[in-house]
Design a protein around this motif. Structure first.
Motif, PDB file in Angstrom:
ATOM      1  N   SER A   1       5.675  13.449   7.457  1.00  0.00           N
ATOM      2  CA  SER A   1       4.939  13.021   8.814  1.00  0.00           C
ATOM      3  C   SER A   1       4.911  12.133  10.012  1.00  0.00           C
ATOM      4  N   ASP A   2       4.367  11.173  10.841  1.00  0.00           N
ATOM      5  CA  ASP A   2       4.253   9.854  11.197  1.00  0.00           C
ATOM      6  C   ASP A   2       3.595   8.754   9.439  1.00  0.00           C
ATOM      7  N   LYS A   3       2.596   9.864   9.173  1.00  0.00           N
ATOM      8  CA  LYS A   3       1.760   9.124   8.644  1.00  0.00           C
ATOM      9  C   LYS A   3       2.903   9.179   7.109  1.00  0.00           C
ATOM     10  N   ASN A   4       3.595   9.573   6.913  1.00  0.00           N
ATOM     11  CA  ASN A   4       4.792   9.483   6.190  1.00  0.00           C
ATOM     12  C   ASN A   4       5.580   8.512   5.831  1.00  0.00           C
ATOM     13  N   TYR A   5       6.076   8.605   7.432  1.00  0.00           N
ATOM     14  CA  TYR A   5       6.824   7.128   7.459  1.00  0.00           C
ATOM     15  C   TYR A   5       6.329   6.224   7.523  1.00  0.00           C
ATOM     16  N   LEU A   6       4.947   6.055   7.962  1.00  0.00           N
ATOM     17  CA  LEU A   6       3.826   4.536   7.845  1.00  0.00           C
ATOM     18  C   LEU A   6       4.213   3.985   6.271  1.00  0.00           C
ATOM     19  N   ASN A   7       3.246   5.312   5.838  1.00  0.00           N
ATOM     20  CA  ASN A   7       3.199   4.569   4.011  1.00  0.00           C
ATOM     21  C   ASN A   7       4.368   4.367   3.633  1.00  0.00           C
TER      22      ASN A   7
ATOM     23  N   ASP B   1       1.642  -2.193  11.372  1.00  0.00           N
ATOM     24  CA  ASP B   1       2.387  -0.511  11.815  1.00  0.00           C
ATOM     25  C   ASP B   1       3.311  -1.131  12.580  1.00  0.00           C
TER      26      ASP B   1
END
Length: 612
Positions: free
Chosen positions: A227-233, A245
């Motif tokens: 997910s986008d969150k995975n990439y940002l993390n 970010d």
């Protein structure tokens, strides 16, 4: 004629390996942990192939610091070694067990290649010991020890657990590596994403155990599962000091004609080309190698951040530098193409969002277009210009819009532009009053892009809006042209009068022009070709800033009523004051009135206001 073999013995090559093979002491830890990882990965491969009956689900590597005994322990529960394998892989320098394993089991996830990594341990150690037991049934446990000379001890011992323990007894110069935080930082640098769990602890504080690595980094996972969150993390895991970010990212994944995975992040760059502190990291099978990717990525992509991981990038023996190889060029071309494809897709499918991000990525695209021809060919389709009214056009769109209304005397389509809306406001207003379109080109490398575009598209030219009067930049209708109301003699006198009153304080050159009566009496410009030459040369630019007055040109509007007043005025002092007054207003309007002249001008104005 005599034929023989060159003699290379351990006596003469061992000192070279210890002193000169590795340029940085700290890599000993990367090499030994890589070896331990390989030992575990080999056993995992054998288990998966059904060649080992025992159930194993707790593969791990432990690093233990023993400050009291001045030693570091690297322990794995991997494949282990028999006595014969120690003789083959440890006693024979540059005999790679990893290479042999790869050939036998057709696997590509093994890290080692050269068979020299183990010997990096002697950079920091007086003595190195190995305790090992092979996974093979009925295999004896083996002890091996060496003091850094070519002499070693090998014998059978009692060791219950499968795997290998390497103990380094550090020399005096390497005592820093007994500090917990020093080792922690090294492990986090080199081993942060290795595929086997690594822990760090110390004999003195057994409860203080730190897990070092994320064994499943985002670049190794199918993009469909992220997910986008995975990439940002993951981005913030890579760059823990970055608060912002990234704007977006590109997930790389190719297995032919070379293997490469990775994620490239586009950070907010705006109008800066700084030496990036946070750069792209190069990994090989999840082992950190370097953040100097010269040759692997095009220069302009060094502004990005992220990870590239490839077992096919050729490294030197110490794994510290790239080797020149045709495959590197192919990898570089692939990465450039993927970046161009991503930007093109964003532009075509989500243009509004692309435009919103444009100011933050524009300089990356400009740099790429200037420096990389293959990228230029693709980027010209999605490169967008912004007008002073914040409307975006591609080159073809803008050319189509102005092709009938903005041409010069040579018939070229004129792309008017401003580098600063505030400083060049009056010039922009003059152009807008004539319904001309003006672009904003305000990055540090805009001038280089302009040169590239003019070379590639012969029918267009770029002219900054303050490089001359607007009617001189655009070829307007003949009936709109202005003719001077002054005679040639009057013009000559006018130029002499202005020159004599100007030369003391300013180095401007003077040019008389037949402009409209509505135009200002004076106009200050720097001709396009001269300013551009100076801007393209960074040394010249500094010189230009230091002595820029001599490059300015004062345009005198012969049709302004003020010129007749000057010619009629017989009092020299009064005439001088009139010229200075109008010149000051002109300079002030263009932010060119500074220092003493500005102070005198303000003082005079205040004095006039307070007079009764």
């Amino acid at each position: 004629m005599e034929k023989n073999k060159i003699s290379v013995t351990s006596d003469n090559i061992f000192p070279i390996i210890k002193k000169f093979l590795y340029s940085d002491q700290e890599v000993f830890l990367r090499e030994l942990v890589s070896n331990a990882t390989d030992a575990v990965l080999k056993l995992k491969t054998i288990v998966e192939l059904g060649n080992f009956d025992d159930f194993i689900d707790d593969f791990k590597i432990k690093i233990i610091i023993d400050k009291k005994n001045k030693s570091i322990h690297i322990i794995d529960n991997g494949i282990g070694m028999t006595k014969e394998e120690i003789k083959k892989y440890i006693n024979q320098i540059a005999f790679s067990g990893a290479e042999e394993f790869i050939k036998k089991y057709k696997t590509s996830n093994i890290i080692g290649h050269f068979g020299l990594g183990f010997y990096s341990s002697f950079i920091v150690s007086n003595q190195v010991q190995i305790f090992t037991k092979s996974y093979k049934k009925n295999a004896s446990s083996i002890f091996w020890s060496c003091d850094g000379s070519t002499n070693f001890i090998i014998k059978e011992i009692e060791k219950k657990n499968r795997g290998t323990k390497i103990v380094l007894f550090l020399n005096e110069e390497s005592k820093e590596f007994l500090e917990y935080n020093r080792i922690l930082k090294l492990l986090q640098k080199y081993c942060k994403f290795m595929p086997i769990t690594i822990s760090l602890s110390s004999i003195e504080d057994k409860e203080k155990e730190t897990i070092i690595n994320n064994i499943n980094p985002a670049w190794k996972i199918n993009p469909l599962q992220l997910s986008d969150k995975n990439y940002l993390n993951f981005y913030h895991e890579l760059y823990s000091h970055q608060l912002d970010d990234p704007l977006f990212w590109i997930h790389l994944n190719i297995d032919h004609p070379f293997n490469l995975t990775g994620i490239l992040f586009f950070p907010k760059i705006e109008k800066r080309i700084d030496i990036q502190k946070e750069r792209i990291h190069l990994y090989q099978n999840q082992v950190y190698i370097t953040d100097n990717l010269e040759g692997i990525v095009a220069d302009f992509l060094s502004l990005l951040r992220g990870v590239i991981d490839s077992p096919d990038i050729p490294l030197n023996v110490s794994r510290s530098h790239l080797q020149s190889d045709p495959s590197v060029k192919n990898i570089s071309k692939y990465i450039t193409r993927k970046v161009a494809d991503k930007l093109d897709s964003m532009f075509r499918n989500h243009r509004k969002d692309f435009q919103n991000k444009w100011e933050n990525i524009k300089i990356i695209v400009e740099y790429g277009m200037i420096s990389t021809e293959n990228f230029f060919v693709k980027a010209i389709k999605f490169f967008i210009f912004s007008t002073v009214n914040n409307v975006y056009f591609t080159l073809d769109e803008f050319k189509e819009k102005i092709k009938e209304t903005q041409k010069n005397k040579e018939g070229k389509i004129v792309f008017l532009y401003s580098s600063d809306k505030e400083k060049q406001y009056s010039y922009i207003k003059e152009a807008k009053d004539r319904n001309y379109e003006i672009l904003i080109l305000n990055s540090p490398i805009s001038v280089h892009l302009i040169q590239k575009l003019e070379f590639s598209y012969k029918e267009i030219c770029f002219v900054r809006v303050d490089s001359d009067h607007i009617d001189k930049l655009i070829n307007h209708k003949k009936e709109d042209k202005c003719y001077s109301e002054l005679s040639e003699t009057e013009k000559k006198n006018l130029k002499n009068i202005i020159s004599s009153n100007l030369m003391e304080n300013y180095k401007f050159s003077i040019k008389l022009e037949n402009l409209s009566k509505k135009d200002y009496p004076f106009l200050i410009i720097v001709p396009e070709f001269l300013r551009r030459i100076k801007e393209m040369n960074s040394i010249g630019k500094e010189f230009f800033e230091k002595d820029k007055e001599k490059y300015y040109q004062l345009i005198v509007n012969t049709n302004h009523i003020f010129m007749k007043k000057i010619l009629k005025e017989t009092c020299e002092k009064k005439r001088e004051k009139m010229i200075q007054e109008v010149l000051n207003l002109t300079l002030l309007s263009q932010n060119l009135l500074h220092g003493k002249n500005l102070t005198l001008f303000i003082s005079e104005k205040l004095e006039n206001l307070t007079k009764k």
